[in-house]
Design a protein around this motif. Sequence first.
Motif, mmCIF file in Angstrom:
data_model
loop_
_atom_site.group_PDB
_atom_site.id
_atom_site.type_symbol
_atom_site.label_atom_id
_atom_site.label_comp_id
_atom_site.label_asym_id
_atom_site.label_seq_id
_atom_site.Cartn_x
_atom_site.Cartn_y
_atom_site.Cartn_z
ATOM 1 N N UNK A 34 49.109 41.781 32.399
ATOM 2 C CA UNK A 34 47.977 40.850 32.384
ATOM 3 C C UNK A 34 46.781 41.359 33.202
ATOM 4 N N UNK A 35 46.429 42.637 32.989
ATOM 5 C CA UNK A 35 45.264 43.235 33.638
ATOM 6 C C UNK A 35 45.296 43.082 35.152
ATOM 7 N N UNK A 36 46.447 43.330 35.731
ATOM 8 C CA UNK A 36 46.593 43.265 37.174
ATOM 9 C C UNK A 36 47.064 44.622 37.698
ATOM 10 N N UNK A 37 47.014 44.757 39.017
ATOM 11 C CA UNK A 37 47.484 45.956 39.683
ATOM 12 C C UNK A 37 48.529 45.559 40.716
ATOM 13 N N UNK A 38 49.646 46.285 40.744
ATOM 14 C CA UNK A 38 50.665 46.090 41.776
ATOM 15 C C UNK A 38 50.347 47.054 42.922
ATOM 16 N N UNK A 39 50.322 46.545 44.133
ATOM 17 C CA UNK A 39 49.989 47.332 45.315
ATOM 18 C C UNK A 39 51.109 47.267 46.344
ATOM 19 N N UNK A 40 51.180 48.273 47.194
ATOM 20 C CA UNK A 40 51.917 48.173 48.444
ATOM 21 C C UNK A 40 50.894 47.806 49.505
ATOM 22 N N UNK A 58 47.663 41.847 42.122
ATOM 23 C CA UNK A 58 46.320 41.264 42.199
ATOM 24 C C UNK A 58 45.523 41.662 40.962
ATOM 25 N N UNK A 59 44.455 40.918 40.669
ATOM 26 C CA UNK A 59 43.585 41.305 39.551
ATOM 27 C C UNK A 59 43.056 42.719 39.760
ATOM 28 N N UNK A 60 42.816 43.427 38.659
ATOM 29 C CA UNK A 60 42.254 44.766 38.763
ATOM 30 C C UNK A 60 40.961 44.739 39.568
ATOM 31 N N UNK A 61 40.706 45.821 40.286
ATOM 32 C CA UNK A 61 39.440 45.971 41.015
ATOM 33 C C UNK A 61 38.318 45.929 40.002
ATOM 34 N N UNK A 62 37.160 45.479 40.318
ATOM 35 C CA UNK A 62 36.652 45.313 41.684
ATOM 36 C C UNK A 62 36.832 43.906 42.258
#
Length: 101
Positions: A34-40, A58-62
């Motif tokens: 769903x156009x998100x990014x998984x981060x550490x 979280x939602x993709x940057x920016x």
Amino acid sequence: MSTMPLPARISELGAHEVNRARIVVLHAPREAPQEQTAWSLSLVDIGGRVMARDHLTAPDCPHPLTDIVRPYLDLIGRAVDGEWISDLDADGEVRHRARLC
């Protein structure tokens, strides 16, 4: 052969560890649904030791980076201090770092 213990989750830090944390790092981005990014998300002391690590989506940057980490930092009474520094880590992956107040 000894293994390094895994860093605690941010919510598990004691008062002493919270006070030693100096830098918040968003790193190791991975695509998520769903156009998100998984981060550490890591908290690091002044010597570069990872004190705590969580994983978030979280939602993709920016998307404002401070908004992404705020719920985790609110848990321990800390906040981002100043601007974010974005660069590449030793593996060539994007990372974003900021000081904590």
